[in-house]
Design a protein around this motif. Structure first.
Motif, short mmCIF file in Angstrom:
data_model
loop_
_atom_site.label_atom_id
_atom_site.label_comp_id
_atom_site.label_asym_id
_atom_site.label_seq_id
_atom_site.Cartn_x
_atom_site.Cartn_y
_atom_site.Cartn_z
N ALA A 88 4.46 5.60 -5.33
CA ALA A 88 4.64 5.55 -6.78
C ALA A 88 3.69 6.52 -7.48
N TYR A 89 2.44 6.55 -7.02
CA TYR A 89 1.48 7.49 -7.63
C TYR A 89 1.91 8.94 -7.37
N GLY A 90 2.38 9.23 -6.17
CA GLY A 90 2.82 10.58 -5.86
C GLY A 90 4.02 11.00 -6.70
N VAL A 91 4.97 10.08 -6.88
CA VAL A 91 6.14 10.39 -7.71
C VAL A 91 5.73 10.63 -9.16
N TYR A 92 4.84 9.77 -9.67
CA TYR A 92 4.39 9.95 -11.06
C TYR A 92 3.68 11.28 -11.24
N VAL A 138 0.83 -1.21 0.00
CA VAL A 138 0.00 0.00 0.00
C VAL A 138 0.86 1.26 0.00
N VAL A 139 1.88 1.27 0.85
CA VAL A 139 2.76 2.44 0.92
C VAL A 139 3.50 2.64 -0.39
#
Length: 578
Positions: free
Chosen positions: A348-352, A342-343
């Motif tokens: 990964a979504y935040g970095v993208y 989950v983390v």
């Protein structure tokens, strides 16, 4: 016979009578309540964005009231910081899964400049209280909170992770609730580092008082009454006498809070030493002596005793401090994998999303340049930490081992740490121009003015917590001075030093924002570094560049903390905890 019957009544009258200490405490409480009512009434003044002043009058007659307003904000920020440290550090220390998220977040938060928090939150607070100055007050207090909270959270976390194992086992055997364990074991075991780091954080918040009381938002500046905004107004108008008055009042406030608040707390925290014999010489405080001789605190404590017992009983439904020694490793491994997934997905979504934002604004090519500038600032931070270690570790140990030296050095060190170093930046820059030294080198000294004290305060706290029986043991064996330092003093302060090192590094990164770009008259000096990159991007209104700079700075801070300081924490827990 009549005399014997009268004797108990005479004794009873003497017991209920008020002594000198009771009168002093009662007068102090009454004065404090009056000051709170008098100063607190200004927190609800009407607010009009159009007519609200951007500067406060530079009038010495207003300084007492301005100083009281500043002091109220400081103590409110301190109270919120203590609550935050209790909750945040306990969650990080008691949950391995929570620590994997909370500690990196704390690393990032301590690297974000205080002014960055202020620029984001001011609009929200003003919208929350649109017709009252309370919105500005909340924004100012939040800025003060961000100057205190991270250091105190690290200090409390260090106290929890290095508490004696025997006391931990005793809490389980006695079947204390988690609430009882927190107040009976956790808070006392971290009391000494928390008090000293609270003192350091309180002093560091004075540094940002001018910025937190003269608030700029949407092109407008709103000045709250306070000694910080008084100094800012005096600087803006070139009133050097007003600047001197503000500095003098600030020093008086620091000394007054030291005598009336911090020194009693330091003396009181001595009761939580982990040792088997009493200390031969302990810190003393006249204020604490008066409070102990007065019956008012004990009377108030007895009145609150039923509420405390009710809380102890009510918190048993949340579980005991005891937990099973046999753990289902398979279930825990599955839970860890799910939590990590989950983390990782969230990160990964935040970095993208962040990379997509940068690519469509200034381009991803901004990152290599920013990382190169970050490397230069990183070298300055390393120099500051190394030099601060070499200078202040032996000094801090010498002060902490001697209660008399602690009593004498405490106000001096606190005044030095609390002094608004940004007010002396122009003088330092003038000196650099005279000796023909650029800001690339001089910036190290400017950054160190605010960062070095974290090492000193934490080492003093660690040395003062060394058990007296261990000190007596090295004296009994007549060890040479260097052997004493190598066998006891240096290992004993390692956990406290690590907390000081990590917060000093964070403070140096924070200070780079104002230390790598300095203006003095017609001279505008800019150093090579990520701090100057962020400052100049902010001045241009280039928010994508600001975002890139903050991200790069956070990457450096988190990577350093994970690769160096976290490993040092684990080493301290395993080898250097009492």
């Amino acid at each position: 016979m009549d005399r014997m019957r009268q004797f108990p009544s005479r004794g009873a009258l003497r017991r209920v009578g008020l002594g000198p200490a009771d009168l002093v405490v009662a007068a102090g409480v009454a004065a404090l309540l009056y000051a709170l009512v008098r100063v607190g009434s200004g927190l609800h003044a009407p607010f009009n964005p159009v007519t609200y002043p951007g500067r406060i009058p530079v009038d010495p007659a207003d300084l007492p009231y301005d100083a009281a307003r500043s002091l109220l904000r400081m103590f409110i920020g301190l109270a919120i910081s203590v609550v935050f440290a209790f909750v945040y550090a306990t969650a990080a220390a008691r949950s391995r899964r929570a620590a994997t998220v909370l500690l990196p977040i704390l690393d990032i938060l301590q690297s974000v400049p205080v002014l960055g928090f202020l620029s984001v939150t001011v609009t929200a607070f003003i919208a929350l209280f649109p017709h009252s100055v309370l919105g500005l007050e909340c924004a100012s207090i939040f800025a003060i909170f961000t100057a205190m909270a991270w250091n105190m959270a690290f200090a409390f976390y260090q106290g929890l992770t290095t508490q004696p194992k025997e006391l931990d086992e005793a809490a389980r055997v006695m079947r204390l609730t988690r609430w009882e364990r927190f107040w009976t074991l956790d808070v006392p075991s971290a009391a000494i580092p928390l008090v000293w780091n609270g003192m350091m954080s309180f002093g560091g918040a004075w540094f940002f008082l001018s910025a937190s009381e003269a608030i700029s938002v949407a092109g407008h500046t709103y000045a709250l009454p306070g000694v910080g905004s008084y100094a800012a107004s005096a600087l803006a108008t070139g009133n050097l006498a007003g600047v001197g008055e503000a500095i003098a009042v600030m020093i008086l406030l620091v000394l007054g809070t030291n005598v009336l608040f911090w020194r009693p707390l330091v003396a009181w925290s001595e009761r939580f030493r982990t040792e088997q014999s009493g200390s031969a010489e302990t810190p003393r405080s006249a204020v604490l002596g008066v409070l102990r001789r007065s019956r008012i605190p004990s009377t108030l404590s007895r009145q609150l005793h039923p509420a405390r017992e009710a809380l102890d009983r009510g918190t048993r439904v949340f579980g005991l401090a005891d937990w099973p020694l046999q753990v289902d490793l398979r279930r825990r491994r599955v839970g860890d994998l799910a939590f990590a997934a989950v983390v990782t997905a969230a990160c990964a979504y935040g970095v993208y999303d962040a990379l997509h934002y940068v690519s469509r604004t200034i381009g991803l090519g901004a990152f290599p340049h920013a990382f190169a500038l970050g490397a230069v600032t990183f070298l300055r931070v390393v120099v500051i930490v190394v030099v601060s270690t070499l200078i202040w570790v032996p000094v801090g140990i010498a002060i902490g081992l001697s209660p008399r030296a602690t009593r004498l050095a405490q106000p001096v060190v606190q005044v030095a740490a609390s002094f608004p170093a940004n007010l002396v930046y122009p003088a330092v820059v003038a000196l650099l121009l005279v000796v023909h030294v650029g800001l690339d080198v001089g910036g190290v000294f400017l950054m160190a003015l605010g960062a070095q004290w974290y090492v000193l305060f934490n080492v003093i706290a660690g040395a003062s917590a060394v058990p007296s029986d261990l000190r007596e043991a090295v004296n009994a064996f007549r060890l040479p001075r260097w052997e004493r330092w190598k066998a006891l003093y240096l290992p004993a302060v390692v956990p406290a030093y690590i907390t000081g090192g990590i917060t000093a590094a964070g403070g140096a990164w924070n200070a780079s924002i104002v230390a790598e770009v300095v203006t003095f008259g017609r001279h505008h000096l800019v150093a090579t570094g990520i701090g100057a990159y962020i400052t100049e991007a902010t001045a241009r209104g280039d928010f994508p560049a600001v975002f890139v700079g903050v991200v790069v700075m956070s990457v450096y801070v988190v990577a350093t903390n994970r690769l160096v300081w976290r490993r040092a924490y684990r080493l301290a827990e395993g080898r250097f905890s009492l």
